[in-house]
Design a protein around this motif. Structure first.
Motif, PDB file in Angstrom:
ATOM      1  N   GLN A   1       0.950  14.472 -18.383  1.00  0.00           N
ATOM      2  CA  GLN A   1       2.238  14.809 -18.973  1.00  0.00           C
ATOM      3  C   GLN A   1       2.711  16.139 -18.530  1.00  0.00           C
ATOM      4  O   GLN A   1       1.872  17.106 -18.210  1.00  0.00           O
ATOM      5  CB  GLN A   1       2.125  15.047 -20.603  1.00  0.00           C
ATOM      6  CG  GLN A   1       1.908  13.514 -21.295  1.00  0.00           C
ATOM      7  CD  GLN A   1       2.918  12.568 -21.004  1.00  0.00           C
ATOM      8  OE1 GLN A   1       4.127  12.804 -21.336  1.00  0.00           O
ATOM      9  NE2 GLN A   1       2.397  11.405 -20.245  1.00  0.00           N
ATOM     10  N   PRO A   2       3.962  16.498 -18.557  1.00  0.00           N
ATOM     11  CA  PRO A   2       4.422  17.755 -17.903  1.00  0.00           C
ATOM     12  C   PRO A   2       4.135  19.161 -18.761  1.00  0.00           C
ATOM     13  O   PRO A   2       3.624  18.693 -19.950  1.00  0.00           O
ATOM     14  CB  PRO A   2       6.089  17.514 -18.186  1.00  0.00           C
ATOM     15  CG  PRO A   2       6.340  16.277 -18.342  1.00  0.00           C
ATOM     16  CD  PRO A   2       4.943  15.493 -19.093  1.00  0.00           C
ATOM     17  N   PRO A   3       3.757  19.992 -18.153  1.00  0.00           N
ATOM     18  CA  PRO A   3       3.886  20.430 -16.890  1.00  0.00           C
ATOM     19  C   PRO A   3       2.842  20.364 -15.920  1.00  0.00           C
ATOM     20  O   PRO A   3       2.728  21.094 -14.888  1.00  0.00           O
ATOM     21  CB  PRO A   3       4.212  22.090 -17.051  1.00  0.00           C
ATOM     22  CG  PRO A   3       3.180  22.563 -18.037  1.00  0.00           C
ATOM     23  CD  PRO A   3       3.223  21.396 -19.039  1.00  0.00           C
ATOM     24  N   ALA A   4       2.054  19.320 -15.964  1.00  0.00           N
ATOM     25  CA  ALA A   4       0.793  19.031 -15.034  1.00  0.00           C
ATOM     26  C   ALA A   4       1.378  18.656 -13.914  1.00  0.00           C
ATOM     27  O   ALA A   4       2.197  17.932 -13.778  1.00  0.00           O
ATOM     28  CB  ALA A   4      -0.045  18.155 -15.977  1.00  0.00           C
ATOM     29  N   PRO A   5       0.856  19.206 -12.801  1.00  0.00           N
ATOM     30  CA  PRO A   5       1.357  18.553 -11.380  1.00  0.00           C
ATOM     31  C   PRO A   5       1.078  17.626 -10.773  1.00  0.00           C
ATOM     32  O   PRO A   5       0.010  17.499  -9.797  1.00  0.00           O
ATOM     33  CB  PRO A   5       0.882  20.201 -10.711  1.00  0.00           C
ATOM     34  CG  PRO A   5      -0.460  20.471 -11.186  1.00  0.00           C
ATOM     35  CD  PRO A   5      -0.192  20.232 -12.694  1.00  0.00           C
ATOM     36  N   GLU A   6       1.125  16.461 -11.520  1.00  0.00           N
ATOM     37  CA  GLU A   6       0.490  15.331 -10.991  1.00  0.00           C
ATOM     38  C   GLU A   6       1.671  14.603 -10.016  1.00  0.00           C
ATOM     39  O   GLU A   6       2.736  14.739 -10.437  1.00  0.00           O
ATOM     40  CB  GLU A   6       0.602  14.059 -12.173  1.00  0.00           C
ATOM     41  CG  GLU A   6      -0.407  12.888 -11.990  1.00  0.00           C
ATOM     42  CD  GLU A   6       0.327  12.039 -11.509  1.00  0.00           C
ATOM     43  OE1 GLU A   6      -0.129  11.210 -10.425  1.00  0.00           O
ATOM     44  OE2 GLU A   6       1.333  11.790 -11.779  1.00  0.00           O
ATOM     45  N   TRP A   7       1.158  14.163  -8.951  1.00  0.00           N
ATOM     46  CA  TRP A   7       2.149  13.542  -8.030  1.00  0.00           C
ATOM     47  C   TRP A   7       2.983  12.754  -8.301  1.00  0.00           C
ATOM     48  O   TRP A   7       4.185  12.834  -7.957  1.00  0.00           O
ATOM     49  CB  TRP A   7       1.207  13.244  -6.791  1.00  0.00           C
ATOM     50  CG  TRP A   7       0.171  14.299  -6.101  1.00  0.00           C
ATOM     51  CD1 TRP A   7       0.397  15.520  -6.221  1.00  0.00           C
ATOM     52  CD2 TRP A   7      -0.773  14.307  -5.281  1.00  0.00           C
ATOM     53  NE1 TRP A   7      -0.608  16.324  -5.767  1.00  0.00           N
ATOM     54  CE2 TRP A   7      -1.472  15.460  -4.782  1.00  0.00           C
ATOM     55  CE3 TRP A   7      -1.207  13.084  -4.716  1.00  0.00           C
ATOM     56  CZ2 TRP A   7      -2.429  15.619  -4.180  1.00  0.00           C
ATOM     57  CZ3 TRP A   7      -2.455  13.063  -3.732  1.00  0.00           C
ATOM     58  CH2 TRP A   7      -2.934  14.521  -3.474  1.00  0.00           C
ATOM     59  N   GLY A   8       2.812  11.452  -9.116  1.00  0.00           N
ATOM     60  CA  GLY A   8       3.543  10.690  -9.447  1.00  0.00           C
ATOM     61  C   GLY A   8       4.627  11.183 -10.413  1.00  0.00           C
ATOM     62  O   GLY A   8       5.778  10.878 -10.196  1.00  0.00           O
ATOM     63  N   ALA A   9       4.435  12.141 -11.333  1.00  0.00           N
ATOM     64  CA  ALA A   9       5.256  12.683 -12.311  1.00  0.00           C
ATOM     65  C   ALA A   9       6.307  13.717 -11.153  1.00  0.00           C
ATOM     66  O   ALA A   9       7.404  13.755 -11.675  1.00  0.00           O
ATOM     67  CB  ALA A   9       4.597  13.498 -13.234  1.00  0.00           C
ATOM     68  N   MET A  10       5.616  14.514 -10.315  1.00  0.00           N
ATOM     69  CA  MET A  10       6.635  15.010  -9.382  1.00  0.00           C
ATOM     70  C   MET A  10       7.564  14.150  -8.665  1.00  0.00           C
ATOM     71  O   MET A  10       8.663  14.788  -8.648  1.00  0.00           O
ATOM     72  CB  MET A  10       5.704  15.918  -8.253  1.00  0.00           C
ATOM     73  CG  MET A  10       4.771  16.803  -9.149  1.00  0.00           C
ATOM     74  SD  MET A  10       3.537  17.537  -7.893  1.00  0.00           S
ATOM     75  CE  MET A  10       4.904  18.369  -6.951  1.00  0.00           C
ATOM     76  N   ILE A  11       7.100  13.139  -8.310  1.00  0.00           N
ATOM     77  CA  ILE A  11       8.247  12.461  -7.714  1.00  0.00           C
ATOM     78  C   ILE A  11       9.298  11.874  -8.580  1.00  0.00           C
ATOM     79  O   ILE A  11      10.471  11.697  -8.426  1.00  0.00           O
ATOM     80  CB  ILE A  11       7.424  10.963  -6.958  1.00  0.00           C
ATOM     81  CG1 ILE A  11       6.551  11.327  -5.795  1.00  0.00           C
ATOM     82  CG2 ILE A  11       8.534   9.978  -6.363  1.00  0.00           C
ATOM     83  CD1 ILE A  11       5.874  10.301  -5.155  1.00  0.00           C
TER      84      ILE A  11
END
Length: 310
Positions: free
Chosen positions: A256-266
């Motif tokens: 979950q945000p604001p975690a810098p997970e690559w899929g969430a960033m896309i």
């Protein structure tokens, strides 16, 4: 002390190589080391496998050294610098909140590596145990375990993972559990097939005659023989695990945000993809490179460890 003890000639490496590759090892340790060295020689003959190994090792190093490679916070916002293109200040540009994308990708490698390691640690032993028990026991237990496996295999992995995450709730921990629940059946099938080919072998019969229990035979004799094939399959499937985790993150069900997970960033960058391509392209490129690395490494390990390929 003789001069031979200090001989700096290159014979010592040659002697070690001959000792490792000896056809008549004098101890179990020498045999294991020789087999490992022969496997490494076969592995390094595949240049693409070496590229895959380098990518995977780079991922591990980036995850371990993240505080030194990207000392800035991956969640720190700077609205005055939002949507900046790649530059000397921000190597991969900035996102819609002014966060440095390079730092987020570097720190996000820890999340990706954590997901891969935890899923592998869970599904490997579970699939190995279910498959070896089913293959060795046979009868109604084999039928029960394989029908349960078929139920999980009947659904696409991502769809089934979405169902479990929806039931458990969004979050990185629940995403790992959901991926692990949906990922073990292929390994159980593989372990069962390997078990069926060796359960009537002479060494299994000898172990039974010596009074070994079924649990000891499965865990001490059959499971180790299935491990190499399982490692190959796990390495090849790590790319799929990464893509599944990225898919869950893209849909807002993973980290979950604001975690810098690559899929969430896309996911957050897709609305800017036409005008500010780097917001979604950089984490997407990271997923592609890491997935490619695991696939290349898996191909190399298959050539070395899979008995059918030798």
């Amino acid at each position: 002390m003789t001069l031979a003890a200090h001989d700096p000639s290159p014979r010592a490496p040659l002697d070690r190589r001959a000792w490792l590759l000896s056809d008549t090892p004098r101890s179990a340790l020498q045999a294991r080391l020789g087999q490992a060295y022969a496997s490494w020689i076969a592995f390094r003959r595949n240049p693409l496998a070496l590229v895959g190994l380098a990518i995977v090792l780079l991922l591990v190093l980036v995850a371990v050294l993240a505080p030194y490679l990207a000392p800035q916070s991956p969640t720190a916002q700077d609205l005055a610098a939002r949507l900046q293109p790649p530059s000397a200040t921000h190597w991969f540009g900035t996102d819609e909140l002014g966060r440095d994308i390079y730092a987020r990708i570097v720190w996000g490698s820890r999340i990706t590596l954590t997901i891969v390691v935890l899923v592998v640690v869970i599904v490997g032993p579970v699939g190995l145990l279910v498959g070896t028990v089913a293959g060795y026991a046979g009868g109604w237990l084999d039928t029960l375990l394989m029908r349960l496996t078929d139920i999980f295999l009947a659904f696409p992995r991502l769809i089934l993972a979405l169902a479990f995450v929806s039931a458990l709730g969004p979050g990185i921990e629940n995403a790992i559990i959901a991926i692990a629940i949906t990922a073990w059946p292929p390994y159980a099938r593989l372990a069962r097939a390997e078990t069926l080919t060796i359960r009537h072998s002479d060494f299994i019969a000898a172990a039974k005659m010596q009074g070994a229990s079924a649990a000891r035979i499965v865990l001490g004799h059959i499971a180790p023989l299935c491990t190499s094939s399982l490692i190959v399959r796990l390495t090849l499937d790590m790319a799929g695990i990464i893509l599944t985790a990225a898919g869950l993150g893209f849909l807002g069900l993973g980290a979950q945000p604001p975690a810098p997970e690559w899929g969430a960033m896309i996911s957050t960058g897709r609305q800017y993809v036409l005008d500010y391509w780097w917001v979604a392209a950089m984490p997407g490129l990271a997923i592609v490179v890491v997935s490619l690395g695991f696939n290349l490494l898996g191909d190399g390990l298959r050539d070395v460890l899979d008995p059918k390929q030798r």
